[in-house]
Design a protein around this motif. Structure first.
Motif, PDB file in Angstrom:
ATOM      1  N   GLY A  64     -10.074   4.574 -11.466  1.00 52.11           N
ATOM      2  CA  GLY A  64     -11.460   4.433 -11.891  1.00 52.11           C
ATOM      3  C   GLY A  64     -11.875   2.983 -11.998  1.00 52.11           C
ATOM      4  N   THR A  65     -12.684   2.669 -13.037  1.00 51.09           N
ATOM      5  CA  THR A  65     -13.207   1.322 -13.237  1.00 51.09           C
ATOM      6  C   THR A  65     -12.807   0.824 -14.617  1.00 51.09           C
ATOM      7  N   ILE A  66     -12.248  -0.384 -14.647  1.00 54.58           N
ATOM      8  CA  ILE A  66     -11.875  -1.033 -15.905  1.00 54.58           C
ATOM      9  C   ILE A  66     -12.654  -2.344 -15.970  1.00 54.58           C
ATOM     10  N   GLU A  67     -13.434  -2.517 -17.052  1.00 55.85           N
ATOM     11  CA  GLU A  67     -14.279  -3.695 -17.184  1.00 55.85           C
ATOM     12  C   GLU A  67     -14.087  -4.345 -18.551  1.00 55.85           C
ATOM     13  N   ASN A  68     -13.932  -5.658 -18.562  1.00 50.31           N
ATOM     14  CA  ASN A  68     -13.928  -6.434 -19.794  1.00 50.31           C
ATOM     15  C   ASN A  68     -12.908  -5.900 -20.791  1.00 50.31           C
ATOM     16  N   VAL A  69     -11.669  -5.756 -20.344  1.00 49.45           N
ATOM     17  CA  VAL A  69     -10.569  -5.331 -21.209  1.00 49.45           C
ATOM     18  C   VAL A  69      -9.539  -6.454 -21.271  1.00 49.45           C
ATOM     19  N   SER A  70      -9.036  -6.739 -22.473  1.00 45.83           N
ATOM     20  CA  SER A  70      -7.992  -7.755 -22.617  1.00 45.83           C
ATOM     21  C   SER A  70      -6.804  -7.159 -23.358  1.00 45.83           C
ATOM     22  N   PHE A  71      -5.619  -7.667 -23.029  1.00 42.18           N
ATOM     23  CA  PHE A  71      -4.381  -7.239 -23.689  1.00 42.18           C
ATOM     24  C   PHE A  71      -3.632  -8.472 -24.136  1.00 42.18           C
ATOM     25  N   PHE A  72      -3.215  -8.506 -25.405  1.00 46.13           N
ATOM     26  CA  PHE A  72      -2.390  -9.578 -25.946  1.00 46.13           C
ATOM     27  C   PHE A  72      -1.072  -8.961 -26.391  1.00 46.13           C
ATOM     28  N   GLY A  73       0.050  -9.461 -25.850  1.00 45.51           N
ATOM     29  CA  GLY A  73       1.338  -8.939 -26.261  1.00 45.51           C
ATOM     30  C   GLY A  73       2.340  -8.947 -25.126  1.00 45.51           C
ATOM     31  N   ALA A  74       3.208  -7.935 -25.092  1.00 41.45           N
ATOM     32  CA  ALA A  74       4.268  -7.849 -24.090  1.00 41.45           C
ATOM     33  C   ALA A  74       4.166  -6.545 -23.320  1.00 41.45           C
ATOM     34  N   VAL A  75       4.359  -6.640 -22.003  1.00 43.55           N
ATOM     35  CA  VAL A  75       4.417  -5.465 -21.136  1.00 43.55           C
ATOM     36  C   VAL A  75       5.661  -5.622 -20.272  1.00 43.55           C
ATOM     37  N   CYS A  76       6.569  -4.648 -20.364  1.00 48.68           N
ATOM     38  CA  CYS A  76       7.831  -4.763 -19.651  1.00 48.68           C
ATOM     39  C   CYS A  76       8.221  -3.430 -19.025  1.00 48.68           C
ATOM     40  N   GLY A  77       8.852  -3.498 -17.854  1.00 53.88           N
ATOM     41  CA  GLY A  77       9.330  -2.309 -17.168  1.00 53.88           C
ATOM     42  C   GLY A  77      10.228  -2.735 -16.027  1.00 53.88           C
ATOM     43  N   ILE A  78      10.451  -1.813 -15.087  1.00 56.69           N
ATOM     44  CA  ILE A  78      11.292  -2.133 -13.939  1.00 56.69           C
ATOM     45  C   ILE A  78      10.450  -2.543 -12.740  1.00 56.69           C
ATOM     46  N   SER A  79       9.458  -1.718 -12.359  1.00 59.35           N
ATOM     47  CA  SER A  79       8.637  -2.055 -11.200  1.00 59.35           C
ATOM     48  C   SER A  79       7.208  -1.572 -11.403  1.00 59.35           C
ATOM     49  N   GLN A  80       6.287  -2.168 -10.629  1.00 58.72           N
ATOM     50  CA  GLN A  80       4.856  -1.894 -10.741  1.00 58.72           C
ATOM     51  C   GLN A  80       4.412  -2.058 -12.196  1.00 58.72           C
ATOM     52  N   VAL A  81       4.561  -3.277 -12.669  1.00 61.57           N
ATOM     53  CA  VAL A  81       4.273  -3.609 -14.059  1.00 61.57           C
ATOM     54  C   VAL A  81       3.148  -4.642 -14.102  1.00 61.57           C
ATOM     55  N   GLY A  82       2.090  -4.365 -14.884  1.00 61.87           N
ATOM     56  CA  GLY A  82       0.975  -5.294 -15.003  1.00 61.87           C
ATOM     57  C   GLY A  82       0.459  -5.385 -16.425  1.00 61.87           C
ATOM     58  N   GLY A  83      -0.127  -6.505 -16.768  1.00 64.76           N
ATOM     59  CA  GLY A  83      -0.646  -6.683 -18.109  1.00 64.76           C
ATOM     60  C   GLY A  83      -1.752  -5.708 -18.458  1.00 64.76           C
ATOM     61  N   ILE A  84      -2.565  -5.319 -17.477  1.00 60.49           N
ATOM     62  CA  ILE A  84      -3.635  -4.344 -17.696  1.00 60.49           C
ATOM     63  C   ILE A  84      -3.287  -3.006 -17.058  1.00 60.49           C
ATOM     64  N   VAL A  85      -2.845  -3.010 -15.784  1.00 65.16           N
ATOM     65  CA  VAL A  85      -2.581  -1.771 -15.039  1.00 65.16           C
ATOM     66  C   VAL A  85      -1.280  -1.913 -14.256  1.00 65.16           C
ATOM     67  N   GLY A  86      -0.482  -0.860 -14.247  1.00 64.42           N
ATOM     68  CA  GLY A  86       0.721  -0.873 -13.427  1.00 64.42           C
ATOM     69  C   GLY A  86       0.405  -0.719 -11.951  1.00 64.42           C
ATOM     70  N   PHE A  87      -0.355   0.325 -11.601  1.00 60.57           N
ATOM     71  CA  PHE A  87      -0.731   0.582 -10.212  1.00 60.57           C
ATOM     72  C   PHE A  87      -2.231   0.841 -10.137  1.00 60.57           C
ATOM     73  N   ASN A  88      -2.942   0.013  -9.383  1.00 63.63           N
ATOM     74  CA  ASN A  88      -4.384   0.156  -9.173  1.00 63.63           C
ATOM     75  C   ASN A  88      -4.620   0.832  -7.832  1.00 63.63           C
ATOM     76  N   ASP A  89      -5.082   2.092  -7.863  1.00 68.14           N
ATOM     77  CA  ASP A  89      -5.228   2.904  -6.654  1.00 68.14           C
ATOM     78  C   ASP A  89      -6.381   2.396  -5.781  1.00 68.14           C
ATOM     79  N   VAL A  90      -6.514   2.988  -4.602  1.00 68.41           N
ATOM     80  CA  VAL A  90      -7.529   2.545  -3.628  1.00 68.41           C
ATOM     81  C   VAL A  90      -8.929   2.575  -4.231  1.00 68.41           C
ATOM     82  N   SER A  91      -9.222   3.578  -5.033  1.00 66.82           N
ATOM     83  CA  SER A  91     -10.560   3.702  -5.639  1.00 66.82           C
ATOM     84  C   SER A  91     -10.681   2.914  -6.935  1.00 66.82           C
ATOM     85  N   GLY A  92      -9.601   2.262  -7.364  1.00 67.32           N
ATOM     86  CA  GLY A  92      -9.600   1.560  -8.645  1.00 67.32           C
ATOM     87  C   GLY A  92     -10.233   0.188  -8.568  1.00 67.32           C
ATOM     88  N   ARG A  93     -10.941  -0.185  -9.642  1.00 66.76           N
ATOM     89  CA  ARG A  93     -11.551  -1.508  -9.748  1.00 66.76           C
ATOM     90  C   ARG A  93     -11.243  -2.080 -11.131  1.00 66.76           C
TER      91      ARG A  93
END
Length: 224
Positions: A64-93
């Protein structure tokens, strides 16, 4: 899975802790196509164990659409790891989002999005991505995030970027201010994007970048 409109009205959510085993982890697991999440600040940590792929501070997977979102802290994993989104699909913004803190994993890691097949626009990363931890704890405003691992020497990885780890979509007007990578190890490491087979324009990096090979100030490796 979320398919509606979530307007945080610029409020903050404190103390998010997501550390159970599994993949597709975040405040939301899936944001569906047509859904919107906007105007929200999150402070906490998303550090699942086990398979831990598709891990994001806000969402594991976004279509979908993510607008004006902030994250403060730690994000950890093995793969496809992001501060806001792990995987942003074709239709994702992902538009106008920011990250501050620390991100760690093995491959496809980004300050904003781990893997991007959609659109990243006007985002800023101030988190350190797969760098060495300077101390036992990392304080982000009101939260103290425990040391993620005791083995500093094990940091390596591939497809790591200040904004996105890997992108086949669009990345525009994005900025990185955090450190990326670890000295003498890792490949496809970029200040903005680690590896890209998509489109990039109007991006800038102010952070330090370390790699063993295929390292670049803005882009680690771009497919022909």
């Amino acid at each position: 899975t979320f398919g509606g409109i979530f307007d945080g009205q610029n409020h903050k959510i404190y103390g998010i802790t997501i550390d159970l085993d599994g993949s597709v982890r975040g405040l939301f697991r899936y944001i569906q196509q047509g859904a919107t999440v906007k105007n929200l600040q999150i402070i906490g940590r998303v550090t699942p164990a086990g398979s831990s792929t598709k891990v994001g501070g806000l969402a594991g997977v976004n279509a979908g659409t993510i607008e004006n979102v902030s994250f403060f802290g730690a994000v950890c994993g093995i793969s496809q790891v992001g501060g806001i989104v792990g995987f942003n699909d074709v239709s994702g913004r992902v538009d106008g989002c920011a990250m501050k803190g620390y991100i760690r994993g093995s491959k496809v890691l980004g300050g904003i999005v781990g893997e991007n097949d959609g659109v990243l626009y006007n985002c800023v990363n101030r988190a350190n991505v797969n760098t060495v931890l300077a101390s036992e704890t990392l304080s982000i405003e009101d939260i103290t995030v425990p040391r993620i691992t005791s083995d500093e020497g094990g940091i390596s990885g591939s497809d790591i970027g200040g904004v996105a780890g890997a992108s086949s979509g669009v990345v525009r007007l994005c900025r990185n201010e955090g450190g990326v990578g670890y000295q003498h190890t890792g490949y496809n490491i970029g200040g903005v994007v680690g590896s890209s087979s998509g489109f990039m324009a109007d991006c800038v990096n102010y952070g330090d970048v370390w790699a063993r090979k295929e390292g670049g100030g803005v882009l680690g490796q771009m497919e022909p």
